[in-house]
Design a protein around this motif. Structure first.
Motif, PDB file in Angstrom:
ATOM      1  N   ARG A  42       0.851  -1.188   0.000  1.00 20.34           N
ATOM      2  CA  ARG A  42       0.000   0.000   0.000  1.00 20.34           C
ATOM      3  C   ARG A  42       0.894   1.249   0.000  1.00 20.34           C
ATOM      4  O   ARG A  42       1.927   1.276   0.663  1.00 20.34           O
ATOM      5  CB  ARG A  42      -0.930  -0.010   1.206  1.00 20.34           C
ATOM      6  N   VAL A  43       0.440   2.262  -0.739  1.00 16.19           N
ATOM      7  CA  VAL A  43       1.201   3.505  -0.894  1.00 16.19           C
ATOM      8  C   VAL A  43       0.304   4.679  -0.541  1.00 16.19           C
ATOM      9  O   VAL A  43      -0.836   4.770  -1.000  1.00 16.19           O
ATOM     10  CB  VAL A  43       1.718   3.664  -2.343  1.00 16.19           C
ATOM     11  N   ARG A  44       0.835   5.587   0.250  1.00 11.42           N
ATOM     12  CA  ARG A  44       0.177   6.858   0.589  1.00 11.42           C
ATOM     13  C   ARG A  44       0.908   7.930  -0.195  1.00 11.42           C
ATOM     14  O   ARG A  44       2.137   8.026  -0.120  1.00 11.42           O
ATOM     15  CB  ARG A  44       0.301   7.104   2.096  1.00 11.42           C
ATOM     16  N   ILE A  45       0.175   8.709  -0.971  1.00  8.99           N
ATOM     17  CA  ILE A  45       0.798   9.731  -1.807  1.00  8.99           C
ATOM     18  C   ILE A  45       1.305  10.869  -0.927  1.00  8.99           C
ATOM     19  O   ILE A  45       0.570  11.436  -0.119  1.00  8.99           O
ATOM     20  CB  ILE A  45      -0.182  10.271  -2.865  1.00  8.99           C
ATOM     21  N   VAL A  93       5.025   6.018   2.338  1.00  2.00           N
ATOM     22  CA  VAL A  93       4.686   7.353   1.845  1.00  2.00           C
ATOM     23  C   VAL A  93       5.717   7.699   0.779  1.00  2.00           C
ATOM     24  O   VAL A  93       6.922   7.655   1.046  1.00  2.00           O
ATOM     25  CB  VAL A  93       4.713   8.399   2.976  1.00  2.00           C
ATOM     26  N   GLY A  94       5.242   8.017  -0.420  1.00  2.00           N
ATOM     27  CA  GLY A  94       6.171   8.323  -1.493  1.00  2.00           C
ATOM     28  C   GLY A  94       5.629   9.340  -2.471  1.00  2.00           C
ATOM     29  O   GLY A  94       4.418   9.556  -2.576  1.00  2.00           O
ATOM     30  N   GLY A 104       0.504  13.707  -6.872  1.00  2.00           N
ATOM     31  CA  GLY A 104       0.041  14.514  -5.750  1.00  2.00           C
ATOM     32  C   GLY A 104      -0.239  15.945  -6.162  1.00  2.00           C
ATOM     33  O   GLY A 104      -1.306  16.498  -5.857  1.00  2.00           O
ATOM     34  N   TRP A 105       0.688  16.545  -6.882  1.00  2.00           N
ATOM     35  CA  TRP A 105       0.513  17.921  -7.359  1.00  2.00           C
ATOM     36  C   TRP A 105      -0.711  18.008  -8.261  1.00  2.00           C
ATOM     37  O   TRP A 105      -1.503  18.948  -8.150  1.00  2.00           O
ATOM     38  CB  TRP A 105       1.763  18.388  -8.103  1.00  2.00           C
ATOM     39  N   THR A 106      -0.887  17.018  -9.133  1.00  2.00           N
ATOM     40  CA  THR A 106      -2.023  17.015 -10.056  1.00  2.00           C
ATOM     41  C   THR A 106      -3.338  16.923  -9.304  1.00  2.00           C
ATOM     42  O   THR A 106      -4.284  17.664  -9.604  1.00  2.00           O
ATOM     43  CB  THR A 106      -1.894  15.864 -11.067  1.00  2.00           C
ATOM     44  N   MET A 107      -3.408  16.043  -8.319  1.00  2.00           N
ATOM     45  CA  MET A 107      -4.641  15.910  -7.538  1.00  2.00           C
ATOM     46  C   MET A 107      -4.972  17.224  -6.815  1.00  2.00           C
ATOM     47  O   MET A 107      -6.128  17.636  -6.780  1.00  2.00           O
ATOM     48  CB  MET A 107      -4.508  14.763  -6.540  1.00  2.00           C
ATOM     49  N   ILE A 108      -3.964  17.886  -6.290  1.00  2.00           N
ATOM     50  CA  ILE A 108      -4.188  19.166  -5.617  1.00  2.00           C
ATOM     51  C   ILE A 108      -4.653  20.212  -6.622  1.00  2.00           C
ATOM     52  O   ILE A 108      -5.607  20.945  -6.378  1.00  2.00           O
ATOM     53  CB  ILE A 108      -2.901  19.633  -4.897  1.00  2.00           C
TER      54      ILE A 108
END
Length: 161
Positions: A42-45, A93-94, A104-108
């Motif tokens: 599992r990965v947390r952005i 976390v990566g 992450g930047w795109t989702m924000i």
């Protein structure tokens, strides 16, 4: 057989080099599962926090992340200035990229998530958030969206975060 997180972390590249991984499951707008050397992880952005499933806009955030990375290969690297992967519960976390684009930047920037200060994201994440707010993009169409860390605090079943 489930591989323990501490054992898997020993197998992951610990340098600042990214490693590719195939996305097999999307949990929500900031967490997903990949296959690494035949094992699930599992990965947390890094740098963002997305609305929870039962929170307004949670479904849209999850759907947008799904469209962006599900059943695709992403690159994952340790956050800046960490040198290795921090963990958050059962997740690494990566920084996640796809075709060179920071997820992450795109989702924000789409208004699908908040820049999450607890992770100390780069200034570009705060700029993306400011632009999304100004444009009333995504969750910012709501006059006063509730950040997920506040939402979780108000819900007993989210206390583990």
């Amino acid at each position: 057989m489930k591989l323990r997180l501490d054992v898997l972390l020993m197998l992951l590249p610990l340098s600042a080099q990214a490693f590719p991984a195939y996305v097999t499951k999307i949990a929500d707008g900031d967490t997903f599962t990949v296959m690494v050397d035949g094992e699930k992880q599992r990965v947390r952005i890094f740098g963002m926090d997305a609305p929870e499933h039962d929170q307004p806009y949670g479904g849209k955030s999850t759907a947008d992340l799904t469209a962006m990375i599900f059943h695709k290969t992403v690159d994952i690297e340790p956050p800046p200035h960490h040198g290795r992967f921090p963990t958050s519960y059962d997740r690494i976390v990566g920084v996640v990229t796809i075709s060179g684009t920071d997820v992450g930047w795109t989702m924000i920037s789409l208004g699908d998530a908040w820049a999450y200060d607890e992770f100390h994201p780069p200034a570009s994440y705060d700029l993306a958030a400011a632009q999304a707010i100004k444009a009333h993009a995504g969750l910012w169409a709501d006059a006063d969206p509730v950040p997920p860390w506040v939402w979780r605090h108000s819900k007993p079943h989210y206390r583990r975060h």
